[in-house]
Design a protein around this motif. Structure first.
Motif, PDB file in Angstrom:
ATOM      1  N   LYS A   1       9.826  65.822  64.687  1.00 43.69           N
ATOM      2  CA  LYS A   1       8.645  65.386  63.943  1.00 43.69           C
ATOM      3  C   LYS A   1       8.964  64.345  62.874  1.00 43.69           C
ATOM      4  CE  LYS A   1       6.373  69.885  64.453  1.00 43.69           C
ATOM      5  NZ  LYS A   1       5.758  71.033  63.730  1.00 43.69           N
ATOM      6  N   GLY A   2      10.246  64.143  62.587  1.00 45.63           N
ATOM      7  CA  GLY A   2      10.622  63.271  61.478  1.00 45.63           C
ATOM      8  C   GLY A   2      10.769  61.811  61.838  1.00 45.63           C
ATOM      9  N   GLY A   3      10.454  61.454  63.107  1.00 46.50           N
ATOM     10  CA  GLY A   3      10.523  60.052  63.498  1.00 46.50           C
ATOM     11  C   GLY A   3      11.907  59.591  63.891  1.00 46.50           C
ATOM     12  N   LEU A   4      12.878  60.496  64.000  1.00 41.54           N
ATOM     13  CA  LEU A   4      14.229  60.080  64.341  1.00 41.54           C
ATOM     14  C   LEU A   4      14.301  59.518  65.757  1.00 41.54           C
ATOM     15  CD1 LEU A   4      17.137  59.823  63.436  1.00 41.54           C
ATOM     16  CD2 LEU A   4      17.539  62.181  64.136  1.00 41.54           C
ATOM     17  N   ILE A   5      13.506  60.081  66.677  1.00 47.09           N
ATOM     18  CA  ILE A   5      13.507  59.589  68.058  1.00 47.09           C
ATOM     19  C   ILE A   5      13.128  58.109  68.100  1.00 47.09           C
ATOM     20  CG2 ILE A   5      12.366  59.827  70.301  1.00 47.09           C
ATOM     21  CD1 ILE A   5      12.101  62.789  69.762  1.00 47.09           C
ATOM     22  N   ASP A   6      12.119  57.752  67.267  1.00 46.74           N
ATOM     23  CA  ASP A   6      11.659  56.361  67.259  1.00 46.74           C
ATOM     24  C   ASP A   6      12.650  55.430  66.568  1.00 46.74           C
ATOM     25  OD1 ASP A   6       9.342  57.207  68.499  1.00 46.74           O
ATOM     26  OD2 ASP A   6       8.308  57.574  66.582  1.00 46.74           O
ATOM     27  N   GLN A   7      13.581  56.008  65.807  1.00 48.97           N
ATOM     28  CA  GLN A   7      14.506  55.169  65.042  1.00 48.97           C
ATOM     29  C   GLN A   7      15.916  55.149  65.639  1.00 48.97           C
ATOM     30  OE1 GLN A   7      14.145  55.600  60.645  1.00 48.97           O
ATOM     31  NE2 GLN A   7      12.667  57.218  61.116  1.00 48.97           N
ATOM     32  N   LEU A   8      16.085  55.743  66.830  1.00 47.61           N
ATOM     33  CA  LEU A   8      17.422  55.803  67.419  1.00 47.61           C
ATOM     34  C   LEU A   8      18.011  54.412  67.631  1.00 47.61           C
ATOM     35  CD1 LEU A   8      17.031  58.699  70.027  1.00 47.61           C
ATOM     36  CD2 LEU A   8      18.233  58.760  67.845  1.00 47.61           C
ATOM     37  N   GLY A   9      17.138  53.401  67.872  1.00 47.44           N
ATOM     38  CA  GLY A   9      17.613  52.040  68.092  1.00 47.44           C
ATOM     39  C   GLY A   9      18.283  51.447  66.874  1.00 47.44           C
ATOM     40  N   GLN A  10      18.031  52.017  65.700  1.00 42.30           N
ATOM     41  CA  GLN A  10      18.642  51.509  64.465  1.00 42.30           C
ATOM     42  C   GLN A  10      20.059  52.044  64.263  1.00 42.30           C
ATOM     43  OE1 GLN A  10      16.048  52.295  61.126  1.00 42.30           O
ATOM     44  NE2 GLN A  10      14.196  51.926  62.349  1.00 42.30           N
ATOM     45  N   LEU A  11      20.481  52.961  65.168  1.00 48.95           N
ATOM     46  CA  LEU A  11      21.771  53.622  65.013  1.00 48.95           C
ATOM     47  C   LEU A  11      22.782  53.071  66.005  1.00 48.95           C
ATOM     48  CD1 LEU A  11      20.427  57.289  64.795  1.00 48.95           C
ATOM     49  CD2 LEU A  11      21.110  55.837  62.883  1.00 48.95           C
ATOM     50  N   SER A  12      24.034  53.246  65.656  1.00 49.89           N
ATOM     51  CA  SER A  12      25.096  52.889  66.594  1.00 49.89           C
ATOM     52  C   SER A  12      25.129  53.910  67.723  1.00 49.89           C
ATOM     53  CB  SER A  12      26.445  52.862  65.877  1.00 49.89           C
ATOM     54  OG  SER A  12      26.812  54.177  65.474  1.00 49.89           O
TER      55      SER A  12
ATOM     56  N   LEU B   1      18.630  60.719  58.027  1.00 54.21           N
ATOM     57  CA  LEU B   1      18.153  61.807  58.878  1.00 54.21           C
ATOM     58  C   LEU B   1      19.282  62.391  59.722  1.00 54.21           C
ATOM     59  CD1 LEU B   1      14.672  60.460  60.048  1.00 54.21           C
ATOM     60  CD2 LEU B   1      15.108  62.349  58.478  1.00 54.21           C
ATOM     61  N   VAL B   2      20.184  61.546  60.204  1.00 51.77           N
ATOM     62  CA  VAL B   2      21.324  62.040  60.980  1.00 51.77           C
ATOM     63  C   VAL B   2      22.228  62.902  60.100  1.00 51.77           C
ATOM     64  CG1 VAL B   2      23.398  61.381  62.272  1.00 51.77           C
ATOM     65  CG2 VAL B   2      21.270  60.118  62.604  1.00 51.77           C
ATOM     66  N   ALA B   3      22.457  62.468  58.857  1.00 49.20           N
ATOM     67  CA  ALA B   3      23.280  63.251  57.929  1.00 49.20           C
ATOM     68  C   ALA B   3      22.621  64.598  57.654  1.00 49.20           C
ATOM     69  CB  ALA B   3      23.484  62.474  56.631  1.00 49.20           C
ATOM     70  N   TRP B   4      21.328  64.583  57.495  1.00 54.73           N
ATOM     71  CA  TRP B   4      20.603  65.839  57.268  1.00 54.73           C
ATOM     72  C   TRP B   4      20.688  66.738  58.495  1.00 54.73           C
ATOM     73  CZ3 TRP B   4      15.338  64.407  54.477  1.00 54.73           C
ATOM     74  CH2 TRP B   4      15.636  63.846  53.229  1.00 54.73           C
ATOM     75  N   LEU B   5      20.559  66.127  59.667  1.00 51.36           N
ATOM     76  CA  LEU B   5      20.618  66.890  60.914  1.00 51.36           C
ATOM     77  C   LEU B   5      21.979  67.554  61.070  1.00 51.36           C
ATOM     78  CD1 LEU B   5      18.824  67.534  63.336  1.00 51.36           C
ATOM     79  CD2 LEU B   5      19.677  65.464  64.454  1.00 51.36           C
TER      80      LEU B   5
ATOM     81  N   GLY C   1      16.352  71.521  61.339  1.00 51.08           N
ATOM     82  CA  GLY C   1      16.967  70.492  62.162  1.00 51.08           C
ATOM     83  C   GLY C   1      16.068  70.060  63.311  1.00 51.08           C
ATOM     84  N   VAL C   2      15.450  71.029  63.980  1.00 48.61           N
ATOM     85  CA  VAL C   2      14.538  70.714  65.075  1.00 48.61           C
ATOM     86  C   VAL C   2      13.362  69.891  64.568  1.00 48.61           C
ATOM     87  CG1 VAL C   2      12.910  71.716  66.742  1.00 48.61           C
ATOM     88  CG2 VAL C   2      15.196  72.703  66.476  1.00 48.61           C
ATOM     89  N   ALA C   3      12.812  70.281  63.405  1.00 44.75           N
ATOM     90  CA  ALA C   3      11.665  69.558  62.844  1.00 44.75           C
ATOM     91  C   ALA C   3      12.041  68.126  62.492  1.00 44.75           C
ATOM     92  CB  ALA C   3      11.140  70.291  61.605  1.00 44.75           C
ATOM     93  N   ILE C   4      13.244  67.935  61.927  1.00 44.05           N
ATOM     94  CA  ILE C   4      13.681  66.583  61.550  1.00 44.05           C
ATOM     95  C   ILE C   4      13.763  65.677  62.782  1.00 44.05           C
ATOM     96  CG2 ILE C   4      15.713  65.271  60.778  1.00 44.05           C
ATOM     97  CD1 ILE C   4      16.163  67.488  58.683  1.00 44.05           C
ATOM     98  N   TYR C   5      14.312  66.199  63.889  1.00 44.10           N
ATOM     99  CA  TYR C   5      14.477  65.387  65.086  1.00 44.10           C
ATOM    100  C   TYR C   5      13.147  65.143  65.797  1.00 44.10           C
ATOM    101  CZ  TYR C   5      16.645  63.528  69.318  1.00 44.10           C
ATOM    102  OH  TYR C   5      17.008  62.712  70.367  1.00 44.10           O
TER     103      TYR C   5
END
Length: 894
Positions: free
Chosen positions: A844-855, A822-826, A838-842
Motif C-alpha cells: 500500500k505504500g507505493g513501493l511497487i510503483d517506485q521499484l524503477g527508482q531502485l538499483s 521504504l526499502v530500509a524500513w522494509l 512490512g506487508v503494508a509498506i510494500y
C-alpha cells in the motif's frame, strides 16, 4: 406529611454562647434533629444584618487544594462531605463577620462548621435526621472535656464491661483471660468438581491454567487440590460469583490480658498449633451459639428498604430484611448495652456509636493485607469479613472526635458564630426564611442517583432511634422508589428558586457539585440561569491525597467544581444563553485541543473538569458526547493518560528516558523467562535485583537469590529449580509484568507515554513459533540495531506511516518516504518481526510503483524482505515476477 416532634431539647437562639470556668467561649447550636425547628424566623430576624450591599464585588477565582485528613474534616464519616477549611475561604471572601450563611441541603453540616469558626452565623436545613444530628456536632463548640465526659457516660454503669463480656475468651499461649478483637467470618461456596461446601477462606489462591494456556489466579477447592497432587485446575476453581452458602467463623484475633508479647495473636481453623486450633474451635462454638433476640435494642428492628442500594449490593443473597440483619447476634447484644446510655450531655454519647456502627457490622471486609475496611457509600458485604468488638474502635472514635473539638476551639474567634439546625426538606425550610435576608449560600446538592444519602444513613438513624419515613421527601433519583430524574430536577429547581428569593440583591451562592454526565450539568446550569442567577466563576476543590502511593500512582483524583453565582441586582440583567449541542461540541473540541496541545498526558477526569468549568463559566453547557469527542482527537495510554493523536508518537527527551527504563526492564524480564524463571519470580528479580538479569546473567546466581530471598519455606526453597528454557515469551506475559508490576512501581511522570504494544518491538525481537507469536531477547548485533533504530525514531515513523496507509490521520507530503527509505524500513520490519507493517509498506505504500527508482540489488532486496514478511504473516508468498493481477484470481481452476 406530618413531621415528628424533636427528641432534642430546642434551645432558643439566645442560648448559643456560654462561658466555662476558664472564660473561653463555647457555642451550642440551637438544633431540632427530628422535625422542623420552631424558631427559624426568629433566628433569621436576630442575625439578619442591616447592609444589603455586596461585600465582595469580585467573583471568587481561587482553586483550593483540600486536605481531607485534617481534624476539622475527619470527626465523622459522611457521604461526599466537603472540607470545612476550604468552605471557610469562600465564606470569608463573600461575607463579613456576623453575616448570615445558609446551607439548605447541609448534610453533615460542614458549611455550618466553617461559618461558626469564621465568626459567621449559620442556618442549616436537611431532611435527614442523621444529617442534622451530625450537623449539630459539626457546629458545636462544647466546653472543654465535654467529649470525654460523653464517652465516660457511654461506657459508665457497667455498659462497656457488658459489651466486652460478649467477646471474652482464653489466650491459647498462656491460658489466661483474653478479649476477642474480631472474629473472621467467611462465606461458603460449592466446589464445581467435588460438590463440597467450603469456606472461601480455606481455598488457597493459585495460578490456574486457562483454556488458552494462560495462567489466572483463582481460589481452588483444598480437597481437590490435595487429591490432584497439589496441581491447580480450573475444574475445581471456586468462584465467589456462584451461589453463596451461610457464612461460618474461621478465625479470631485476640488480645491477651496477661503478659504475653506480642499482646495480639491471630488464630484460625488452618492453624498447625494444636492449642490455637482448640481455642479457635471454642471461639467458633461461642460465635455461633444462639442468643436471646428479645434482648436486642429496638434500633435493630428497623426495616431495611429494598431500594437502589439493596439491588446494587445484592443484599437478597444475605437475607437482609432489617438493620439488625447486618450484625451478628453478639454485636447486636454488645451495641444494645451501649445504646442504654443516657443522653444528657453537650456531646451526645450516640455520636460515638454512629462513628463505630459500620465497623461493627458485616460491612467490615477483611482485605488481603489483614486490615478491615468498609466500602464507603455502599452496603457491600465482602466474602471474607470481620465481626469486630465495638469497644475496639471507641479509642479511634475518641481520638477523632476529641481532636476535632480541640482543633475547632483553637481556631475559633473569641466570638464564634451562632447556628440553627432544622430537620425538614430544603424547600419547606426556605419558605420560612424572609426574602432578601441571607448574605451568602454555600450548598452541595444531592447527586441524582449516584449517592443514595437516605438509604446510606439508615445505620445512623437506627442508632438514633428515628424512623425512615422521611425518605419520601428526599431529593434523589431512585427508580426502585419511584423517584425519576425529572422529579429530582423539579425539586432542585424549587430549592434554587427559593435560594434566589432569600438572598440579598447582588449576593452570591456557591454550588459545589461533581458529575461527569454533561446532561446533569446542563440541567443544573439551566436551573441556575432560569431562576435569575449569573454564573460569575467556576472554581475547583481538588483533594490532596495523604499516602505516598496516592501521590505517585497513576490514579484519578476527582475534584469538585464550584459554581459561584450572583443574584441579579435589577430585573432584565443580561443572562447568558446555553449553547446548542452542535456548537458546544465544537467548543469542547477546541478546549480539548488547546488543553492537550499545551500539556499532554492528562487524565480523563481532569480534562472533563476543565471542559465543564469553561462551559459553565460562560453559560454554554449543553448535552454532548464528551468521551466520543475526546476519542476523536486523542489516544489513551496504558497509564490512563490522554495525548493528542498527532503528538502520541512524538516523544520528548523525558518520554524517551522513561521508555528506555521500561524497555530495559522488559528485556531483563524476557531473559529470565526464557531461562525458565516463573513470571512472578522473574518480576521480583527485575524490580529488586536488576543486576542479576543483565546481559551476562548467571543462572546459578539467579536461582540462589530466589531460593534465599523469595521462597520463605526453606524446605521448598531447597527443592526449587529453574524450569526448562523457552524459545521466547508471549506478549501477554510481557503485558502482565508491565501493567501489574512495572507501572505500579513507577512514580507519576516516570512512565512511558506510549502503550506497550507500540514500543515492545523496539526492544525485543518478534518471531513466529508455529501458530504463536513470541518475543525473544536480541543478540548483540540485533540489540545494537534496535538501539540505533530507537535513536532515530525508526519504529515510531514506521508505525505513523502504516497508520496513515490505513486511513488513520494525515501525513504532510514532505514527510512521505522515498523508495530507498521504504526499502530500509522494509528490511527493519523483516528483521524484527514487524510483518504486518512490512506487508503494508510494500503493498500500500507505493513501493511497487517506485521499484524503477531502485538499483537491481535494491529491487531484489525489497522483494526478498517482502516475501519474508508475507511468509511470516501466514500468507502464501507470491512469485516475485508474477503479475500482480493474476494473484487476485482466487477461484481460478488448476
Amino acid at each position: 406529611m406530618a413531621r415528628r416532634s424533636s427528641t432534642r431539647k430546642v434551645e432558643s437562639s439566645q442560648m448559643h454562647l456560654l462561658s466555662d470556668e476558664s472564660g473561653a467561649s463555647t457555642s451550642v447550636p440551637s438544633a431540632s434533629t427530628v422535625g422542623p425547628h420552631p424558631e427559624v424566623e426568629a433566628f433569621v430576624q436576630a442575625h439578619r444584618t442591616g447592609s444589603d450591599a455586596p461585600y465582595a464585588s469580585s467573583a471568587f477565582e481561587k482553586d483550593i487544594e483540600t486536605h481531607k485528613h485534617n481534624k476539622l474534616y475527619t470527626m465523622h464519616t459522611y457521604w461526599s462531605k466537603k472540607d470545612p477549611s476550604a468552605i471557610a475561604e469562600y465564606i470569608k471572601h463573600y461575607t463579613q463577620e456576623g453575616d448570615l450563611v445558609l446551607d439548605p441541603m447541609c448534610g453533615s453540616g460542614t458549611t455550618g462548621c466553617a461559618a461558626v469558626v469564621s465568626g459567621r452565623n449559620a442556618l442549616l436545613f436537611d431532611v435527614s435526621p442523621a444529617a442534622c444530628f451530625l450537623a449539630y456536632h459539626y457546629t458545636l463548640l462544647p466546653p472543654p472535656g465535654a467529649a470525654k465526659q460523653s464517652l465516660d457516660l457511654l461506657l459508665g454503669e457497667g455498659r462497656g464491661d457488658r459489651a466486652d463480656a460478649e467477646f471474652q475468651t482464653r489466650c491459647h499461649r498462656c491460658g489466661g483471660d483474653a478479649l476477642i478483637e474480631y472474629v473472621l467470618w467467611s462465606d461458603q461456596y460449592q466446589c464445581p468438581q467435588c460438590a463440597k461446601i467450603v469456606p472461601i477462606y480455606s481455598c488457597p489462591e493459585k495460578p490456574v491454567p486457562q483454556a488458552d494456556g494462560a495462567l489466572k489466579k483463582a481460589r481452588v477447592c483444598p480437597g481437590c487440590l490435595a487429591d490432584n497432587g497439589g496441581k491447580p485446575n480450573r475444574d475445581f476453581a471456586v468462584s465467589t460469583r456462584s451461589k453463596k452458602f451461610p457464612a461460618v467463623p474461621v478465625g479470631t484475633k485476640v488480645s491477651c490480658l496477661g503478659g504475653c508479647r506480642p499482646k495480639a495473636a491471630l488464630r484460625t481453623v488452618l492453624d498447625d498449633d494444636p492449642k490455637a486450633l482448640a481455642a479457635v474451635r471454642e471461639d467458633v462454638r461461642v460465635a455461633t451459639a444462639a442468643r436471646d433476640a428479645r434482648k436486642a435494642h429496638p434500633a435493630f428492628k428497623m426495616a431495611f428498604p429494598k431500594g437502589l442500594r439493596y439491588q446494587r449490593d445484592a443484599l437478597w443473597n444475605f437475607g437482609i430484611e432489617t438493620v439488625g440483619d447486618f450484625f451478628t447476634a453478639r454485636n447486636r447484644a454488645a451495641l444494645s448495652s451501649l445504646l442504654e446510655a443516657p443522653r444528657e450531655a453537650h456531646v451526645d454519647p450516640r455520636l460515638f456509636l454512629t462513628w463505630i456502627v459500620h465497623k461493627c457490622s458485616m460491612l467490615m471486609g477483611c482485605n488481603a493485607d489483614g486490615v478491615g475496611r468498609v466500602n464507603k457509600g455502599t452496603y457491600y458485604i465482602a466474602p471474607l469479613r470481620m465481626e469486630a468488638r465495638p469497644t475496639k474502635y471507641l479509642s479511634q472514635a475518641k481520638s477523632q472526635i476529641l481532636g476535632h473539638f480541640e482543633h475547632k476551639a483553637a481556631m475559633a474567634p473569641s466570638s464564634p458564630g451562632h447556628a440553627l439546625i432544622s430537620n425538614e426538606p430544603a424547600a419547606q425550610g426556605l419558605r420560612r426564611v424572609p426574602s432578601s435576608s441571607v448574605d451568602y449560600v454555600f450548598t452541595d446538592p444531592p447527586y441524582t442517583f449516584k449517592m443514595q444519602y437516605g438509604e446510606l444513613n439508615l445505620f445512623w438513624e437506627a442508632m438514633l432511634g428515628v424512623k425512615a419515613d422521611w425518605l419520601v421527601d428526599e431529593i434523589v433519583e431512585n427508580e426502585s422508589r419511584g423517584k425519576s430524574f425529572d422529579a429530582w430536577l423539579s425539586a432542585i429547581r424549587v430549592v434554587f428558586s427559593e435560594i434566589h428569593r432569600v438572598l440579598k440583591p447582588r449576593r452570591c451562592v456557591s454550588v459545589c457539585y461533581h458529575d461527569t454526565d454533561p446532561s446533569t450539568w446542563t440541567a443544573l446550569q439551566d436551573v441556575l440561569l432560569d431562576v435569575g442567577f449569573v454564573i460569575e466563576s467556576v472554581t475547583t476543590l481538588e483533594p490532596r491525597s495523604k499516602s505516598q502511593n496516592a501521590n505517585t500512582a497513576e490514579v484519578v483524583v476527582k475534584s469538585d467544581l464550584v459554581l459561584n453565582c450572583r443574584k441579579a441586582g435589577a430585573e432584565g440583567e443580561n443572562q447568558p444563553q446555553a449553547a446548542s449541542e452542535a456548537s458546544v461540541s465544537d467548543r469542547v473540541r477546541e478546549i480539548l485541543l488547546g488543553e492537550l496541545g499545551t500539556r499532554g498526558g492528562q487524565t480523563r477526569d481532569r480534562l472533563w473538569d476543565v471542559v465543564a468549568r469553561r462551559l459553565l463559566s460562560r453559560g454554554q453547557m449543553a448535552e454532548h458526547r464528551f468521551d466520543d469527542l475526546l476519542s476523536e482527537i486523542a489516544v489513551r495510554s496504558e497509564s490512563g493518560r490522554w495525548f493528542l493523536k498527532e503528538q502520541f508518537e512524538s516523544l520528548s527527551e523525558n518520554d524517551i528516558k522513561n521508555e528506555e527504563k521500561a524497555g530495559e526492564a522488559l528485556v531483563q524480564f524476557a531473559r529470565l523467562r526464557m531461562m525458565g524463571v516463573r513470571s512472578s519470580l522473574a518480576a521480583e528479580v527485575v524490580l529488586r535485583r536488576p543486576d542479576l538479569a543483565g546481559d551476562d546473567c548467571d543462572e546459578t546466581q539467579v536461582q540462589r537469590w530466589i531460593q534465599d530471598t523469595l521462597i520463605q519455606d526453606k524446605k521448598q526453597a531447597g527443592k526449587f529449580e529453574l524450569g526448562g528454557r523457552l524459545k521466547g515469551v508471549e506478549f501477554y506475559d510481557c503485558l502482565f509484568f508491565y501493567l501489574t508490576r512495572w507501572l505500579k512501581a513507577r512514580a507519576a511522570g516516570k512512565t512511558p507515554r506510549r502503550n506497550l504494544v507500540d514500543f515492545l518491538d523496539e526492544y525485543l525481537v518478534r518471531f513466529k513459533d508455529g501458530d504463536k507469536w513470541l518475543h525473544r531477547t536480541p543478540d548483540a548485533a540485533e540489540a545494537q540495531s534496535l538501539r540505533k533504530a530507537r535513536q532515530t525514531g525508526l519504529g515510531r515513523r514506521i508505525r505513523q506511516y502504516t497508520a496513515f496507509l490505513q486511513g488513520e490521520g494525515e501525513l504532510p507530503k514532505e514527510r512521505l518516504p522515498d523508495a530507498k527509505t521504504l526499502v530500509a524500513w522494509l528490511k527493519h520490519c523483516a528483521s524484527f518481526g514487524l510483518v504486518e507493517e512490512g506487508v503494508a509498506i510494500y503493498e500500500k505504500g507505493g513501493l511497487i510503483d517506485q521499484l524503477g527508482q531502485l538499483s537491481e540489488d535494491e529491487r531484489y532486496d525489497a522483494e526478498d524482505y517482502y516475501a519474508q514478511c508475507r511468509r511470516r504473516s501466514g500468507k502464501v508468498a507470491e512469485d516475485a515476477g508474477e503479475d500482480d493481477a493474476a494473484g487476485d484470481d482466487e477461484g481460478t481452476d488448476e
